[in-house]
Design a protein around this motif. Structure first.
Motif, PDB file in Angstrom:
ATOM      1  N   THR A  55       0.744  -1.278   0.099  1.00 54.81           N
ATOM      2  CA  THR A  55       0.009   0.005  -0.046  1.00 54.81           C
ATOM      3  C   THR A  55       0.725   1.303  -0.065  1.00 54.81           C
ATOM      4  O   THR A  55       0.200   2.377  -0.039  1.00 54.81           O
ATOM      5  CB  THR A  55      -0.842  -0.029   1.164  1.00 54.81           C
ATOM      6  OG1 THR A  55      -0.209  -0.057   2.533  1.00 54.81           O
ATOM      7  CG2 THR A  55      -1.912  -1.072   1.116  1.00 54.81           C
ATOM      8  N   ASN A  58       0.241   4.060  -2.528  1.00 57.98           N
ATOM      9  CA  ASN A  58      -1.015   5.027  -2.299  1.00 57.98           C
ATOM     10  C   ASN A  58      -0.781   5.811  -1.155  1.00 57.98           C
ATOM     11  O   ASN A  58      -1.458   6.915  -0.946  1.00 57.98           O
ATOM     12  CB  ASN A  58      -2.406   3.893  -2.013  1.00 57.98           C
ATOM     13  CG  ASN A  58      -2.411   3.030  -3.514  1.00 57.98           C
ATOM     14  OD1 ASN A  58      -2.228   2.007  -3.308  1.00 57.98           O
ATOM     15  ND2 ASN A  58      -2.751   3.624  -4.444  1.00 57.98           N
ATOM     16  N   ASN A  59      -0.180   5.367  -0.068  1.00 55.45           N
ATOM     17  CA  ASN A  59       0.039   5.910   1.246  1.00 55.45           C
ATOM     18  C   ASN A  59       0.604   7.476   1.095  1.00 55.45           C
ATOM     19  O   ASN A  59       0.618   8.053   1.905  1.00 55.45           O
ATOM     20  CB  ASN A  59       0.708   5.153   2.236  1.00 55.45           C
ATOM     21  CG  ASN A  59      -0.039   3.809   2.730  1.00 55.45           C
ATOM     22  OD1 ASN A  59      -1.385   3.735   2.688  1.00 55.45           O
ATOM     23  ND2 ASN A  59       0.510   2.943   3.321  1.00 55.45           N
ATOM     24  N   ASN A  84      -2.946  -1.260  -6.121  1.00 60.09           N
ATOM     25  CA  ASN A  84      -3.718  -0.400  -5.219  1.00 60.09           C
ATOM     26  C   ASN A  84      -3.583  -1.338  -3.987  1.00 60.09           C
ATOM     27  O   ASN A  84      -4.777  -1.570  -3.224  1.00 60.09           O
ATOM     28  CB  ASN A  84      -5.175   0.099  -5.645  1.00 60.09           C
ATOM     29  CG  ASN A  84      -5.079   1.229  -6.535  1.00 60.09           C
ATOM     30  OD1 ASN A  84      -4.054   1.886  -6.793  1.00 60.09           O
ATOM     31  ND2 ASN A  84      -6.136   1.604  -7.011  1.00 60.09           N
ATOM     32  N   GLY A  85      -2.530  -1.944  -3.644  1.00 57.04           N
ATOM     33  CA  GLY A  85      -2.438  -2.764  -2.190  1.00 57.04           C
ATOM     34  C   GLY A  85      -2.706  -4.238  -2.485  1.00 57.04           C
ATOM     35  O   GLY A  85      -2.598  -4.976  -1.429  1.00 57.04           O
TER      36      GLY A  85
END
Length: 345
Positions: A55, A58-59, A84-85
């Motif tokens: 992630t 995105n983080n 996306n993770g």
């Protein structure tokens, strides 16, 4: 790390492979969100190599991530795809797969977008790409042939990447391409086994020119100086400000980043006077700095090197070798100037 933050590695801690980029850093994606009031969609597709955490992209602010978390893949046709993770496996040739993903993402955008497409190719393992993607001739697919002469396979992987880049470009309309700035930048030099012209241990992973003087090509929107080459010094850090500038934020200088957009437009441009690079753990860094003519390297063991790149582009003569001393007045002044700037950093 330098591109996504506009900072030299020693400021973020990312000075070598395997170090995770702190999510407290302001990524170019976060910066665009703030400065344009979320006017841009953004994605990173392909190689990440800033964390093993699924992630993490995105983080740190990437709107959409799809690609490979590591620096390379164990096999170009058997690799882990993270979206996306969520991580799954893929057997599609990785250069083709991420290009298709990029095309699909671009086709779904309804507002201005910033895509970072990060190819693994031509990273090892050396391999034979699909025949339709290259024109290197009839190459054997067996490992013995590849290991005994990896260069044509490396060239085939580069050409396969080029072919797939063409597919992405051709998927866009003439209107889209006219309104898109395209920046291509290389990684950190070719591996020693396939490096050309540069001596052994002076290519990928080194601070010699074979490891830090990488290709950059810019085309499309804003580029008025078509089919020309510039000698202006550019750091990878400068992509942060340049991308932000192109997106209309008005940013021209931030952190260690200077926009070179005026250079592309043919406007007045004050080029940076020094370019800097580093490698190794933060407590034992090798560092280098250059100006238009000279380059200085300080190794973590205290050894030094000075080269006149105008006369010696492959850095064969270290002007600080005992048998070359004393330095000429010009070379001495250049060394002092470079060391002084390095000390400022």
């Amino acid at each position: 790390g330098t591109i996504i933050t506009g900072k030299y590695g020693f400021r973020t801690g990312v000075t070598e492979v395997g170090v995770e980029l702190p999510t407290t850093e302001t990524s170019i994606q976060k910066y665009l969100d703030t400065k344009t009031n979320n006017a841009y969609s953004h994605a990173v597709i392909g190689k990440w190599h800033l964390s093993k955490e699924a992630t993490h992209p995105n983080n740190i602010g990437v709107g959409y991530y799809e690609g490979t978390l590591g620096g390379g893949v164990p096999s170009y046709t058997n690799w882990s795809l993270t979206t996306n993770g969520v991580t799954t496996s893929s057997n599609t040739y990785v250069t083709t797969a991420i290009t298709t993903s990029a095309i699909n993402w671009v086709n779904t955008q309804t507002k201005p977008w910033f895509l970072w497409l990060a190819y693994n190719a031509p990273h090892t393992p050396f391999h034979l790409p699909p025949n339709e993607l290259h024109s290197q001739g009839a190459l054997s697919a067996d490992e013995a042939s590849i290991n005994s002469n990896p260069l044509p396979y490396y060239m085939a992987a580069i050409e396969a990447m080029d072919t797939e880049m063409g597919r992405l470009m051709n998927s866009m309309s003439a209107e889209e391409k006219a309104n898109t700035i395209i920046i291509f930048v290389g990684d950190n030099g070719s591996p020693g086994r396939v490096a050309q012209a540069y001596p052994n241990r002076r290519s990928k992973g080194s601070l010699y020119q074979g490891g830090v003087n990488v290709p950059m090509v810019v085309s499309g929107k804003y580029v008025e100086s078509v089919n020309s080459t510039s000698n202006a010094l550019v750091n990878t850090t400068d992509l942060f400000a340049t991308i932000a500038d192109a997106a209309g934020t008005g940013t021209q200088n931030i952190n260690d980043s200077q926009s070179f957009l005026p250079l592309l437009k043919g406007d007045a441009f004050t080029a940076r006077r020094f370019a800097y690079a580093e490698s190794g753990p933060t407590n034992a860094l090798d560092v280098t700095i250059r100006n238009e003519t000279h380059k200085y390297i300080l190794f973590n063991n205290g050894l030094e090197a000075l080269y006149n790149l105008m006369d010696d582009e492959f850095e064969s003569v270290n002007l600080l070798n005992v048998n070359r001393l004393p330095l000429s007045t010009t070379d001495s002044a250049m060394r002092d100037a470079l060391v002084n700037e390095l000390n400022k950093l």
